[in-house]
Design a protein around this motif. Sequence first.
Motif, PDB file in Angstrom:
ATOM      1  N   GLN A  55      33.546  58.625   0.855  1.00 35.64           N
ATOM      2  CA  GLN A  55      33.250  59.632   1.863  1.00 35.64           C
ATOM      3  C   GLN A  55      33.173  59.043   3.260  1.00 35.64           C
ATOM      4  N   VAL A  97      42.685  54.297  10.040  1.00 38.05           N
ATOM      5  CA  VAL A  97      43.039  52.900   9.808  1.00 38.05           C
ATOM      6  C   VAL A  97      43.052  52.637   8.310  1.00 38.05           C
ATOM      7  N   ILE A 138      35.487  49.879   9.039  1.00 33.65           N
ATOM      8  CA  ILE A 138      36.532  50.248  10.006  1.00 33.65           C
ATOM      9  C   ILE A 138      37.039  51.663   9.810  1.00 33.65           C
ATOM     10  N   SER A 139      36.894  52.190   8.596  1.00 36.21           N
ATOM     11  CA  SER A 139      37.415  53.539   8.404  1.00 36.21           C
ATOM     12  C   SER A 139      36.314  54.595   8.513  1.00 36.21           C
ATOM     13  N   GLY A 140      35.133  54.164   8.935  1.00 43.24           N
ATOM     14  CA  GLY A 140      34.058  55.135   9.178  1.00 43.24           C
ATOM     15  C   GLY A 140      33.519  55.754   7.913  1.00 43.24           C
ATOM     16  N   ARG A 141      33.446  54.940   6.835  1.00 44.09           N
ATOM     17  CA  ARG A 141      32.903  55.469   5.593  1.00 44.09           C
ATOM     18  C   ARG A 141      31.447  55.071   5.441  1.00 44.09           C
ATOM     19  N   ILE A 142      30.798  55.794   4.540  1.00 46.79           N
ATOM     20  CA  ILE A 142      29.411  55.478   4.228  1.00 46.79           C
ATOM     21  C   ILE A 142      29.430  54.178   3.434  1.00 46.79           C
ATOM     22  N   GLU A 154      36.570  47.506   4.881  1.00 44.82           N
ATOM     23  CA  GLU A 154      37.262  48.794   4.753  1.00 44.82           C
ATOM     24  C   GLU A 154      36.325  49.952   5.106  1.00 44.82           C
ATOM     25  N   SER A 155      35.144  49.962   4.496  1.00 44.56           N
ATOM     26  CA  SER A 155      34.184  51.034   4.769  1.00 44.56           C
ATOM     27  C   SER A 155      33.874  51.121   6.251  1.00 44.56           C
ATOM     28  N   PRO A 184      42.431  45.544   4.819  1.00 49.96           N
ATOM     29  CA  PRO A 184      41.358  44.556   4.712  1.00 49.96           C
ATOM     30  C   PRO A 184      41.114  44.175   3.253  1.00 49.96           C
TER      31      PRO A 184
END
Lengths: 253, 236
Positions: free
Chosen positions: B4, B78, A248-252, A245-246, A239
């Motif tokens: 994180q 991903v 879809i990748s499950g980031r904070i 990015e945050s 992306p």
Amino acid sequence: MKDIKFSARNVQVYYGTTHAIKDVNVDIADKTVTAFIGPSGCGKSTFLRSLNRMNDTIDICRVEGDILLDGEDIYDKRVDPVQLRAKVGMVFQKPNPFPKSIYDNIAYGPRIHGLAKNKTDLDEIVESSLKRAALWNEVKDRLDAPGTGLSGGQQQRLCIARAVATQPEVLLMDEPCSALDPIATAQVEELIDELRSNFSVVIVTHSMQQAARVSQKTAFFHLGNLVEYGETGQIFTNPVDPRTESYISGRIG
Amino acid sequence: MSDQHILSAYDRDLESIQALVMKMGGLVEAAILDGAQSLETRDVELAEKVRANDKAIDELELRINEEAARCIALRAPVSKDLRTVLTTLKLAGSLERIGDYAKNMAKRTNVLVEMREIPGPDASLRRMAREVEGMLRDVLDAYIQRDAKLAEQVREHDHDVDQMYNAMFREFLTFMMEDPRNITACMHLHFIAKNIERMGDLVTNMAEQVIYLVTGELPEDSRPKADSTSYISKVD
Ligand SMILES: Nc1ncnc2c1ncn2[C@@H]1O[C@H](COP(=O)(O)OP(=O)(O)OP(=O)(O)O)[C@@H](O)[C@H]1O
Ligand SMILES: [Mg+2]
């Protein structure tokens, strides 16, 4: 390049003073599955509902900008919302079967839009719609039972069957699988893929895997903005926007 | 963007796979240096140590493969995370092969002890091995620091290794033409040089993989190959 089905230009949606959709521009292709993703409250359902004027039913809701379907403004005064919704079908986040029999839930649309010449025709539409929604085997012996007596997942598939029964050109689906088990989910995804050969499908989903599996295009919404829109493969591998990015990748975030 | 994940166990998984790659990288670096030294000093014991350590390298590769597969199955990574996992697999694969070459180099120590001495190549081979080991060290740094620039510099160094190899190739030809009794030893030494050159290629692949990891794209310009030995038919 696929034809463009919906074209949204500078679309704003307000609920009273809440600015829920902020200046969204997007082209939604025909014969394509487009996924809307984004955090809860970012405006996915709001934007989806504006595509078939479901927002008209909410008093405080106001839509600005242009939304064109096959080049024609769907908010034009001459457009009949009922006709529009026959063309642009919708499956909602929460299943909402009519308080009628399973059969009538599906037969209702084809009847009012005159899609069936006789009872045999109608029976056929009901059966094929239920089959496409992967519900036929479970309900074929009790078509007269009330739709509201089905389980949550079955009700959702009933609503999908109802939506495809009128043969819409576009199907809007708001988290259609959130109450389904993995098997029914796979069946609905198979249906979506099948619909794509004739229709344009827009699906809101919270499952990144589902978006990646079923869609060719993905739009990421954040706080009412359309942050990124592109090929699903690109969105999930590389992306452009860090907010995408945050998310879809499950980031904070 | 924060680095994180909301799910902290996911971060721990990714970190642990990357730590395994770094550990593997450290073992391979040592294998290159020890292999080269065992050759130079004809140290059969050190050569044996390199061969024994290769098992540990192979085992680490298996572990990395398993953990990466597990992470893909359980976490469905991903984007950047997917690239991280795919990169660990590729890097581990390259490291394993570099380790094999180092082992092969060490193995030839036993043979070379029996051979007549040829002055010169030993020092060149050591320089070449040092060069490759330095590249590997940099590529591992670039990997862990997500430094595409450093990885790019490593790629450029491959040219130097290729040129060292080409020079040695010519040198071996000269020795062999001077005295046919040198042929056997030169053939072995040539294999070693070729192996080191291949290690350089693998390190370069690793550098390209790191660039992919950081930028999401493999570098477009494929490296100009500087192995010109296929054109050399005679030395004048
Ligand atoms: N009927 C309504 N009246 C007032 N505000 C509303 C209404 N519907 C939605 N909103 C507001 O508009 C914003 C967008 O809501 P929307 O339902 O479109 O989000 P969403 O992206 O679909 O979220 P979710 O993933 O939770 O379904 C939110 O701030 C919400 O509170
Ligand atoms: Mg919603």
